[in-house]
Design an enzyme around this catalytic site. Structure first.
Site, PDB file in Angstrom:
ATOM      1  N   GLY A   1     -36.443   6.904 -53.342  1.00 31.24           N
ATOM      2  CA  GLY A   1     -37.312   7.336 -54.434  1.00 31.24           C
ATOM      3  C   GLY A   1     -36.750   8.543 -55.162  1.00 31.24           C
ATOM      4  N   ASP A   2     -37.570   9.179 -56.004  1.00 33.04           N
ATOM      5  CA  ASP A   2     -37.032  10.273 -56.818  1.00 33.04           C
ATOM      6  C   ASP A   2     -36.610  11.469 -55.978  1.00 33.04           C
ATOM      7  OD1 ASP A   2     -39.703  10.742 -56.360  1.00 33.04           O
ATOM      8  OD2 ASP A   2     -40.006  11.844 -58.225  1.00 33.04           O
TER       9      ASP A   2
ATOM     10  N   SER B   1     -35.230  11.347 -52.946  1.00 30.28           N
ATOM     11  CA  SER B   1     -33.910  11.031 -52.393  1.00 30.28           C
ATOM     12  C   SER B   1     -32.832  11.150 -53.466  1.00 30.28           C
ATOM     13  CB  SER B   1     -33.885   9.607 -51.852  1.00 30.28           C
ATOM     14  OG  SER B   1     -34.946   9.428 -50.964  1.00 30.28           O
TER      15      SER B   1
ATOM     16  N   ILE C   1     -42.206   1.086 -53.621  1.00 30.67           N
ATOM     17  CA  ILE C   1     -43.175   0.053 -53.984  1.00 30.67           C
ATOM     18  C   ILE C   1     -44.066   0.498 -55.136  1.00 30.67           C
ATOM     19  CG2 ILE C   1     -43.207  -0.946 -51.658  1.00 30.67           C
ATOM     20  CD1 ILE C   1     -46.060   0.271 -51.402  1.00 30.67           C
ATOM     21  N   ASP C   2     -44.094   1.788 -55.412  1.00 33.63           N
ATOM     22  CA  ASP C   2     -45.037   2.308 -56.411  1.00 33.63           C
ATOM     23  C   ASP C   2     -44.632   2.070 -57.865  1.00 33.63           C
ATOM     24  OD1 ASP C   2     -46.570   3.255 -54.394  1.00 33.63           O
ATOM     25  OD2 ASP C   2     -45.815   5.311 -54.497  1.00 33.63           O
TER      26      ASP C   2
ATOM     27  N   ARG D   1     -47.787 -34.572 -71.024  1.00 30.92           N
ATOM     28  CA  ARG D   1     -46.413 -34.395 -71.488  1.00 30.92           C
ATOM     29  C   ARG D   1     -46.164 -35.075 -72.838  1.00 30.92           C
ATOM     30  NH1 ARG D   1     -41.881 -34.499 -67.085  1.00 30.92           N
ATOM     31  NH2 ARG D   1     -42.046 -32.262 -66.764  1.00 30.92           N
TER      32      ARG D   1
ATOM     33  N   ARG E   1     -25.909 -25.578 -39.132  1.00 32.78           N
ATOM     34  CA  ARG E   1     -26.649 -26.535 -39.939  1.00 32.78           C
ATOM     35  C   ARG E   1     -26.570 -26.126 -41.404  1.00 32.78           C
ATOM     36  NH1 ARG E   1     -32.029 -28.715 -37.603  1.00 32.78           N
ATOM     37  NH2 ARG E   1     -30.483 -29.981 -36.546  1.00 32.78           N
TER      38      ARG E   1
ATOM     39  N   MET F   1     -44.454 -29.352 -55.024  1.00 35.39           N
ATOM     40  CA  MET F   1     -44.990 -28.094 -54.491  1.00 35.39           C
ATOM     41  C   MET F   1     -44.502 -26.906 -55.330  1.00 35.39           C
ATOM     42  SD  MET F   1     -42.858 -26.870 -51.218  1.00 35.39           S
ATOM     43  CE  MET F   1     -43.357 -25.195 -51.538  1.00 35.39           C
TER      44      MET F   1
HETATM   45  P1  ADP Z   1     -38.565   9.572 -51.840  1.00 35.56           P
HETATM   46  O1  ADP Z   1     -37.090   9.461 -51.929  1.00 35.56           O
HETATM   47  O2  ADP Z   1     -39.198   8.283 -51.480  1.00 35.56           O
HETATM   48  O3  ADP Z   1     -39.152  10.241 -53.053  1.00 35.56           O
HETATM   49  P2  ADP Z   1     -38.795  12.040 -50.310  1.00 35.56           P
HETATM   50  O4  ADP Z   1     -39.206  12.832 -51.475  1.00 35.56           O
HETATM   51  O5  ADP Z   1     -39.511  12.262 -49.024  1.00 35.56           O
HETATM   52  O6  ADP Z   1     -38.899  10.475 -50.563  1.00 35.56           O
HETATM   53  O7  ADP Z   1     -37.246  12.278 -50.079  1.00 35.56           O
HETATM   54  C1  ADP Z   1     -36.549  11.688 -49.017  1.00 35.56           C
HETATM   55  C2  ADP Z   1     -35.514  12.637 -48.470  1.00 35.56           C
HETATM   56  O8  ADP Z   1     -34.599  13.004 -49.527  1.00 35.56           O
HETATM   57  C3  ADP Z   1     -36.055  13.966 -47.977  1.00 35.56           C
HETATM   58  O9  ADP Z   1     -36.530  13.894 -46.660  1.00 35.56           O
HETATM   59  C4  ADP Z   1     -34.832  14.859 -48.083  1.00 35.56           C
HETATM   60  O10 ADP Z   1     -33.972  14.651 -47.007  1.00 35.56           O
HETATM   61  C5  ADP Z   1     -34.159  14.353 -49.343  1.00 35.56           C
HETATM   62  N1  ADP Z   1     -34.586  15.180 -50.488  1.00 35.56           N
HETATM   63  C6  ADP Z   1     -35.668  15.044 -51.273  1.00 35.56           C
HETATM   64  N2  ADP Z   1     -35.720  15.995 -52.216  1.00 35.56           N
HETATM   65  C7  ADP Z   1     -34.636  16.773 -52.036  1.00 35.56           C
HETATM   66  C8  ADP Z   1     -34.099  17.943 -52.681  1.00 35.56           C
HETATM   67  N3  ADP Z   1     -34.709  18.503 -53.725  1.00 35.56           N
HETATM   68  N4  ADP Z   1     -32.952  18.459 -52.196  1.00 35.56           N
HETATM   69  C9  ADP Z   1     -32.320  17.895 -51.164  1.00 35.56           C
HETATM   70  N5  ADP Z   1     -32.766  16.820 -50.518  1.00 35.56           N
HETATM   71  C10 ADP Z   1     -33.903  16.250 -50.924  1.00 35.56           C
END
Ligand code: ADP
Length: 733
Positions: free
Chosen positions: A118-119, A121, A165-166, A472, A516, A612
């Protein structure tokens, strides 16, 4: 084609090492992305490493970072979650942790990183990249690596894929996992509907989305919910009264079931949470209705990834590797994503910043802004929902005196009823009198046409097949009778829902049986879309389609490929064959050929999927696509009617008075049918140019064939248009 295809041979991964990791919350489809990265990486001769347990594994090193082979990712395409593990990692948030991670990567020569998360990560990944040279300097100073390594590994390339998923990430139409989560939600809603029909009940359904209302909003659209609460669109002051009025009106209209969908993070206009319990209590206290709360929770993350997520993630994974190969020290870190039906690359940090802007706007009560920042696709969903969920009182509706008829033609397809519902409701809102034609053009000729009301189409979104009935038969032989009917009923415009060959629903069971080969025949007339996309989603070894003719040499190569494959640990094969791909190489023929040639090595089974594929309840995507495209078509009809209305008559004598609405590349386009004629192969009832053909090599690469990859599917680095990042108005393909 508006650009020259670039062939892939000149991009080589020799001498490069790519690390792939999944981080943050897991999502269905992550495995498909991992598989694609690994296989594409190996295909271009790079080394690929799994980084287990997200950033934690990168910091810990050791067995957490291992080189992988082609077979390491076999049989994971259809598995939910992530097989390489994901974690939240505190230490990666510290420089100390990132220093350790950098050391572990340099040790293995990894300077390319593919992060699926996600954002959060992706923000972490970007920071890591920015710090990279500093981290290497520090490692050198501490004597952990030498100066040569500092030079050799000077740049870290990062590419992100959004797994969440969001669907909460700006710049992408769909994030990996969202479609599967929608499937889970809609399965639950459909199940609840059947039990609830037996009683008179109100269901309050809480879905995930602490900050983003996408899942709630689209689920509400897909099941025709009575009310939806999302963080981006808090209800107006006094919503308690309006909601109760609406629920009791529905009950008075003998509607037995009410569905209210609440996003986890729903708030009111004072930023106070609206919880599912609170909504339930309100309904019970004010109306005394039997009301139940269902909180979906982790079910939404679970189960197998949908075909859409598998294809999306596979395309993204391949694109990610290309992006890494093409990266230079000057290119900013990017995310690969989907815009309309095209793969694109976007600057990672711009997307992250914009995603954070949405939250800021909501925190500050700027909700209109928040919706706009989410992008055009989100805005469109919200507007469509508003348009269809509540009928304005008759007195407030405009009156146009236009009569508009809706009919279904061709084979029944899941999603048709959702389209009819949207057409009828939008038509009524626009002030027209709406008519339904029963049994297609044939029924029309026989006078099977009647007025249809707002309430008549209630609950239609989730129904499979065609409730109006479809035939058709082509209109040609009935033209005069149809014209008579149009005159008698004073029909000013027709909305036709259907097509040459339409069908949805394709399921394969991946079996555990060894040695198979399954040969599966799919529908589609001459159109190989289902076979091709089904093959991509199921990780098939071959897909025979009409659009790409094949001969005995190709069949022989496929048999040899499968024989080779049986020597590896993956002792299973899957081959799809479109029903009309070749007159002589029939499914039986292919089955017999494979059986004979595979004797002693593998045996074969065949399966003709048949009807189906057209049956069952429509997927959430088809419900929404049907709804949105139809709403848009009806608005277009209204506009045309007004434009061409003179002296009590509608003049429809220009080419653009008969248009087809469809998705082209990244936009919804109305195209005059007269123009389409030149682009259509009438004998085989397919378009002359099929956009998805460019995905053919991708399937072959992922199945280990030697083929060249025309990178025309891949997008160059694009700049996010800050005001409307989501180019396609309908969401994804
Ligand atoms: P998501 O990626 O789903 O938004 P998180 O925000 O929990 O989930 O981020 C996942 C992991 O990414 C965190 O546990 C951390 O290890 C790393 N991370 C998130 N934000 C930062 C950041 N600003 N700096 C460094 N690592 C980060």
């Amino acid at each position: 084609m508006d650009h020259q295809p670039k062939f892939f041979e000149n991009l080589s991964g020799t001498g490069k090492a790519i690390g792939v990791l999944t981080s943050g919350g897991d999502a269905q489809g992550m495995n498909a992305a991992v598989r694609a990265v690994v296989r594409m990486g190996i295909y271009v001769k790079a080394k690929v490493y799994f980084v287990y347990e997200g950033y934690q594994g990168m910091v810990d090193g050791g067995d957490n970072i291992v080189e992988v082979s082609w077979e390491s990712v076999s049989s994971i395409l259809q598995v939910g979650g992530t097989v390489i593990g994901s974690a939240r990692c505190k230490s990666f948030r510290t420089r100390e942790g990132r220093l350790q991670a950098a050391y572990n990567l340099v040790q293995r020569g990894i300077t390319n990183l593919c992060v699926i998360g996600g954002d959060g990560s992706l923000t972490g990944a970007n920071l890591f990249r920015e710090e990279w040279s500093g981290l290497l300097e520090e490692l050198a100073q501490k004597g952990k690596i030498d100066e040569e390594a500092v030079k050799k590994y000077a740049y870290l390339n990062i590419v992100g894929m959004v797994g969440s998923i969001d669907n909460d990430f700006c710049g992408t139409d769909m994030t990996i996992g969202t479609d599967s989560a929608l499937h889970r939600i809609i399965e639950v809603v459909d199940a609840i509907m059947t039990t609830a029909q037996s009683h008179q009940r109100t269901f309050v359904l809480e879905v995930m989305g602490r900050h983003c209302g996408y899942l709630a909003l689209v689920s509400a659209l897909a099941c025709g919910a009575d009310w939806v609460f999302i963080p981006e669109y808090p209800p107006e002051e006094g919503w308690e009264d309006s909601m109760c009025v609406k629920l009791s009106e529905n009950r008075a209209r003998k509607k037995r079931l009410n569905i209210i969908i609440v996003a986890e993070g729903a708030i009111d206009c004072h930023n106070k949470p609206i919880t599912s319990e609170k909504v339930k209590d309100l309904v019970v206290q004010r109306l005394g209705f039997d009301t139940r709360v269902t909180i979906l929770g982790h079910v939404q993350r679970g189960g197998t990834p949908s075909a859409f997520d598998r294809i999306l993630a596979s395309r993204m994974g391949v694109e990610a590797v290309l992006a890494l190969l093409e990266a230079t020290p000057a290119t900013p870190a990017c995310v690969v994503s989907l815009s309309g039906n095209q793969a694109v690359r976007l600057p990672l940090m711009e997307c992250v910043q914009m995603t954070q802007e949405v939250q800021k706007a909501m925190d500050e009560g700027r909700f209109v802004e928040a919706v706009r920042l989410r992008g055009r696709s989100f805005e469109n969903n919200l507007n469509t929902y508003k348009l269809l969920s509540q009928k304005k009182p008759d007195a407030e509706l405009p009156k146009t005196n236009f009569n508009v008829a809706v009919l279904n033609v061709g084979a029944p397809a899941a999603g048709m009823n959702a389209a009819v519902r949207a057409a009828v409701r939008v038509g009524i809102t626009e002030g027209h009198k709406m008519f339904a034609v029963i049994d297609g053009f044939e029924g029309f000729a026989r006078g099977k046409i009647k007025e249809i009301s707002w309430g008549d189409v209630g609950g239609w979104t989730g129904q499979g097949g065609s409730i109006l009935g479809t035939k058709r038969t082509l209109p040609a032989k009935y033209l005069e009778k149809i014209a008579d009917q149009m005159r008698t009923n004073g029909i000013n415009a027709l909305m036709v829902i259907g097509g040459f060959e339409t069908c949805d629903r394709i399921k394969q069971s991946a079996s555990g049986t060894k040695r198979r080969v399954f040969i599966i025949e799919t529908m589609g007339g001459y159109c190989g879309y289902l076979a091709n996309m089904g093959a991509l989603a199921a990780g098939a070894d071959a897909a025979y389609i009409f659009e790409e003719q094949f001969d005995i040499r190709e069949l022989q190569a496929n048999v040899e490929h499968l024989t080779e494959k049986m020597k590896t640990s993956i002792q299973r094969g899957l081959v799809l064959r479109n029903e009309n791909c070749n007159e002589n190489y029939t499914t039986d023929f292919i089955y017999q050929l494979y059986s004979e040639e595979g004797k002693g090595v593998f045996d074969c089974r065949k399966n003709v999927l048949g009807h189906m594929q057209q049956g069952g309840a429509p997927s959430p995507f088809d419900r929404n696509f049907g709804t949105k495209i139809s709403a848009k078509a009806m608005q277009w009809i209204s506009k045309k009617l007004k434009e061409t209305y003179r002296k009590g008559k509608v003049f429809a004598n220009t080419d653009d008075s008969v248009c087809l609405l469809g998705m082209r590349r990244r936009n919804l386009v109305f195209q005059p049918v007269a123009e389409l004629k030149t682009e259509t192969d009438f004998v085989h009832r397919i378009p002359k140019e099929q956009w998805w053909l460019k995905l053919r090599p991708l399937m072959k690469i992922l199945a280990k064939y030697k083929t060249s990859y025309d990178v025309s599917d891949s997008g160059q680095l694009e700049h996010v248009a800050m005001h409307s990042p989501k180019e396609a108005e309908t969401g994804a393909i």
